[in-house]
Motif scaffolding. Structure first.
Motif, PDB file in Angstrom:
ATOM      1  N   LEU A  22       0.811  -1.219   0.000  1.00  0.00           N
ATOM      2  CA  LEU A  22       0.000   0.000   0.000  1.00  0.00           C
ATOM      3  C   LEU A  22       0.848   1.275   0.000  1.00  0.00           C
ATOM      4  O   LEU A  22       0.327   2.367   0.249  1.00  0.00           O
ATOM      5  N   LEU A  23       2.130   1.148  -0.303  1.00  0.00           N
ATOM      6  CA  LEU A  23       3.021   2.289  -0.425  1.00  0.00           C
ATOM      7  C   LEU A  23       3.424   2.466  -1.887  1.00  0.00           C
ATOM      8  O   LEU A  23       3.453   1.495  -2.658  1.00  0.00           O
ATOM      9  N   THR A  24       3.740   3.688  -2.258  1.00  0.00           N
ATOM     10  CA  THR A  24       4.054   3.994  -3.651  1.00  0.00           C
ATOM     11  C   THR A  24       5.388   3.400  -4.048  1.00  0.00           C
ATOM     12  O   THR A  24       6.419   3.660  -3.427  1.00  0.00           O
ATOM     13  N   ILE A  58     -18.623  -4.313   7.049  1.00  0.00           N
ATOM     14  CA  ILE A  58     -17.191  -4.622   6.957  1.00  0.00           C
ATOM     15  C   ILE A  58     -16.945  -5.710   5.917  1.00  0.00           C
ATOM     16  O   ILE A  58     -15.996  -5.625   5.123  1.00  0.00           O
ATOM     17  N   ALA A  59     -17.808  -6.718   5.884  1.00  0.00           N
ATOM     18  CA  ALA A  59     -17.661  -7.777   4.879  1.00  0.00           C
ATOM     19  C   ALA A  59     -17.833  -7.227   3.473  1.00  0.00           C
ATOM     20  O   ALA A  59     -17.102  -7.611   2.545  1.00  0.00           O
ATOM     21  N   ALA A  60     -18.787  -6.311   3.292  1.00  0.00           N
ATOM     22  CA  ALA A  60     -19.028  -5.729   1.966  1.00  0.00           C
ATOM     23  C   ALA A  60     -17.869  -4.839   1.540  1.00  0.00           C
ATOM     24  O   ALA A  60     -17.459  -4.847   0.371  1.00  0.00           O
ATOM     25  N   ILE A  61     -17.345  -4.047   2.472  1.00  0.00           N
ATOM     26  CA  ILE A  61     -16.188  -3.198   2.168  1.00  0.00           C
ATOM     27  C   ILE A  61     -15.013  -4.058   1.721  1.00  0.00           C
ATOM     28  O   ILE A  61     -14.315  -3.740   0.756  1.00  0.00           O
ATOM     29  N   HIS A  62     -14.805  -5.153   2.429  1.00  0.00           N
ATOM     30  CA  HIS A  62     -13.699  -6.051   2.086  1.00  0.00           C
ATOM     31  C   HIS A  62     -13.933  -6.701   0.724  1.00  0.00           C
ATOM     32  O   HIS A  62     -13.019  -6.771  -0.106  1.00  0.00           O
ATOM     33  N   ALA A  63     -15.162  -7.180   0.490  1.00  0.00           N
ATOM     34  CA  ALA A  63     -15.466  -7.850  -0.773  1.00  0.00           C
ATOM     35  C   ALA A  63     -15.335  -6.891  -1.959  1.00  0.00           C
ATOM     36  O   ALA A  63     -14.851  -7.273  -3.029  1.00  0.00           O
ATOM     37  N   GLU A  64     -15.770  -5.652  -1.759  1.00  0.00           N
ATOM     38  CA  GLU A  64     -15.709  -4.656  -2.830  1.00  0.00           C
ATOM     39  C   GLU A  64     -14.302  -4.095  -2.984  1.00  0.00           C
ATOM     40  O   GLU A  64     -13.945  -3.586  -4.044  1.00  0.00           O
ATOM     41  N   GLY A  65     -13.514  -4.157  -1.919  1.00  0.00           N
ATOM     42  CA  GLY A  65     -12.144  -3.658  -1.973  1.00  0.00           C
ATOM     43  C   GLY A  65     -12.031  -2.152  -2.012  1.00  0.00           C
ATOM     44  O   GLY A  65     -11.050  -1.613  -2.529  1.00  0.00           O
ATOM     45  N   ILE A  66     -13.018  -1.431  -1.433  1.00  0.00           N
ATOM     46  CA  ILE A  66     -12.990   0.028  -1.545  1.00  0.00           C
ATOM     47  C   ILE A  66     -12.119   0.694  -0.491  1.00  0.00           C
ATOM     48  O   ILE A  66     -11.880   1.899  -0.570  1.00  0.00           O
ATOM     49  N   LEU A  67     -11.669  -0.072   0.495  1.00  0.00           N
ATOM     50  CA  LEU A  67     -10.650   0.420   1.419  1.00  0.00           C
ATOM     51  C   LEU A  67      -9.520  -0.600   1.431  1.00  0.00           C
ATOM     52  O   LEU A  67      -9.776  -1.789   1.651  1.00  0.00           O
ATOM     53  N   PRO A  68      -8.291  -0.146   1.192  1.00  0.00           N
ATOM     54  CA  PRO A  68      -7.890   1.236   0.932  1.00  0.00           C
ATOM     55  C   PRO A  68      -8.429   1.739  -0.405  1.00  0.00           C
ATOM     56  O   PRO A  68      -8.701   0.951  -1.313  1.00  0.00           O
ATOM     57  N   ASP A  69      -8.578   3.060  -0.500  1.00  0.00           N
ATOM     58  CA  ASP A  69      -9.172   3.692  -1.674  1.00  0.00           C
ATOM     59  C   ASP A  69      -8.132   3.803  -2.786  1.00  0.00           C
ATOM     60  O   ASP A  69      -7.608   4.869  -3.087  1.00  0.00           O
ATOM     61  N   MET A  70      -7.838   2.652  -3.384  1.00  0.00           N
ATOM     62  CA  MET A  70      -6.895   2.549  -4.493  1.00  0.00           C
ATOM     63  C   MET A  70      -7.529   1.674  -5.561  1.00  0.00           C
ATOM     64  O   MET A  70      -8.154   0.651  -5.246  1.00  0.00           O
ATOM     65  N   ASN A  75      -8.886  13.837   1.813  1.00  0.00           N
ATOM     66  CA  ASN A  75      -8.106  14.164   0.618  1.00  0.00           C
ATOM     67  C   ASN A  75      -6.619  14.252   0.908  1.00  0.00           C
ATOM     68  O   ASN A  75      -5.790  14.038   0.022  1.00  0.00           O
ATOM     69  N   ALA A  76      -6.262  14.591   2.141  1.00  0.00           N
ATOM     70  CA  ALA A  76      -4.855  14.723   2.504  1.00  0.00           C
ATOM     71  C   ALA A  76      -4.248  13.421   2.998  1.00  0.00           C
ATOM     72  O   ALA A  76      -3.033  13.327   3.148  1.00  0.00           O
ATOM     73  N   SER A  77      -5.065  12.422   3.235  1.00  0.00           N
ATOM     74  CA  SER A  77      -4.580  11.203   3.869  1.00  0.00           C
ATOM     75  C   SER A  77      -3.974  10.232   2.860  1.00  0.00           C
ATOM     76  O   SER A  77      -4.102  10.398   1.647  1.00  0.00           O
ATOM     77  N   GLU A  78      -3.313   9.205   3.386  1.00  0.00           N
ATOM     78  CA  GLU A  78      -2.619   8.209   2.575  1.00  0.00           C
ATOM     79  C   GLU A  78      -3.380   6.892   2.617  1.00  0.00           C
ATOM     80  O   GLU A  78      -3.898   6.492   3.669  1.00  0.00           O
ATOM     81  N   PRO A  79      -3.433   6.164   1.499  1.00  0.00           N
ATOM     82  CA  PRO A  79      -4.175   4.898   1.479  1.00  0.00           C
ATOM     83  C   PRO A  79      -3.722   3.879   2.509  1.00  0.00           C
ATOM     84  O   PRO A  79      -4.533   3.081   2.983  1.00  0.00           O
ATOM     85  N   VAL A  80      -2.443   3.893   2.861  1.00  0.00           N
ATOM     86  CA  VAL A  80      -1.954   2.907   3.816  1.00  0.00           C
ATOM     87  C   VAL A  80      -2.667   3.029   5.161  1.00  0.00           C
ATOM     88  O   VAL A  80      -2.741   2.058   5.923  1.00  0.00           O
ATOM     89  N   ASN A  81      -3.249   4.191   5.450  1.00  0.00           N
ATOM     90  CA  ASN A  81      -3.966   4.414   6.707  1.00  0.00           C
ATOM     91  C   ASN A  81      -5.479   4.297   6.571  1.00  0.00           C
ATOM     92  O   ASN A  81      -6.206   4.481   7.565  1.00  0.00           O
TER      93      ASN A  81
END
Length: 335
Positions: A65-67, A265-277, A234-240
């Motif tokens: 999750l780092l560049t 939480i299960a849906a967020i994980h399944a969709e993969g929207i966090l981290p927002d990448m 907007n200022a935050s990093e995906p790793v967090n």
């Protein structure tokens, strides 16, 4: 344009359209599946971008999750209807610097504001920047009718059941955007399988570089943030992201779709929207959530996710003025 609005103010970062990251796309080149195209759009007015900003693609190719690869675009101060752009590529630890670092692979290329794109090639890399037709399609009036935003509730109270909110009118058929398109051999992305991509816009003010916008999954920032949280987001990093934003996402999903915490939480994980990448496995055909192409109906996808399937599709169709050849987005509409 799927990230044109964030929070109740529905406004761009710092009130400046030039700093607004709108959409992120990633897909295989139609002409050569061994090459990957990545498009980062900004500024829905499609005029010159900010000369004191850094527009960046961040690529994570090892799953931490780092560049690992940073592709930075910096623009000259516009003079009349002219502006130039330089492109820098940094890899490894250097890529994690917020500053413009790495090798300058394209120097002072002219951006295009007319119908003919200025396509620049440097080695195996192809690049273009300038005004193009916006491929994002959505029913903006329908979205405003769908959600009750009174009392500062933001996008938390959809009107479900009864009359459909959809107008059947695509609000974006004549819209333009300032687009940056880069294409390179997929091998240069250094991925054994999937990569993660996210966009960043940073602005230098009084000698300090401030992160003012980010782009990853379409419409995530738009719907999941409030006016109180969007600056921090907007200022935050995906790793967090998982640590910082899971509770806020779960809370919203409880309102919009009746999710329990465990279900959310299960849906967020399944969709993969966090981290927002945006995740893209170039060995597979691109279709959101594997990358993103112009035919993906990301608004229907996001609204169905928010409501646990209760919000009906808008019925809109993809735009037809996109191209199969680089730079892929069509010529800008006359304004």
């Amino acid at each position: 344009m799927s990230n044109h609005f964030t929070g109740l103010s529905l406004g761009p970062p710092l009130g400046d359209q030039r700093l607004d990251l709108c959409d992120l796309y990633a897909f295989q080149s139609p002409a050569d599946p061994t090459r990957t195209a990545i498009i980062l759009n900004a500024n829905p007015r499609a005029d010159a971008l900010h000369p004191d900003a850094i527009y960046r693609l961040n690529i994570d190719n090892d799953g931490d999750l780092l560049t690992d690869i940073a592709i930075s675009y910096v623009f000259s101060k516009p003079e009349g209807d002219k502006q130039t752009v330089s492109v820098f590529v940094a890899k490894g630890a250097e890529a994690r610097s917020a500053e413009v670092v790495g090798t300058k692979v394209i120097a002072d290329a002219e951006v295009s504001f007319g119908p003919k794109p200025n396509i620049v090639r440097s080695g195996a890399t192809t690049f273009c920047a300038g005004a193009r037709s916006d491929a994002f399609f959505f029913d903006y009036d329908g979205i405003k009718a769908l959600f009750d935003t009174s009392g500062g509730r933001n996008f938390t109270a959809p009107h479900l059941g009864g009359k459909s909110p959809w107008t059947g009118v695509d609000s974006n058929t004549k819209a333009n955007v300032f687009s940056t398109t880069i294409e390179m051999p997929t091998s240069e992305l250094g991925a054994n399988s999937a990569i993660r991509i996210w966009g960043r816009c940073s602005l230098r003010e009084n000698g300090k570089l401030n992160h003012v916008d980010r782009a990853g999954h379409p419409s995530v920032s738009s719907f999941f943030n409030t006016d109180d949280t969007k600056l921090e987001y907007n200022a935050s990093e995906p790793v967090n992201d998982v640590r910082r934003w899971t509770d806020q996402f779960v809370h919203l999903m409880g309102h919009t779709g009746g999710y329990t915490r465990d279900e959310a939480i299960a849906a967020i994980h399944a969709e993969g929207i966090l981290p927002d990448m945006l995740t893209f496995d170039p060995s597979k055909p691109a279709k959101y959530p594997n990358g993103r192409v112009f035919t993906d109906d990301v608004i229907n996808t996001r609204l169905a996710f928010l409501s646990k399937g209760d919000i009906p599709p808008t019925g809109l169709k993809p735009h037809t003025d996109v191209l199969r050849e680089f730079p892929y987005l069509g010529a800008p509409h006359p304004q």
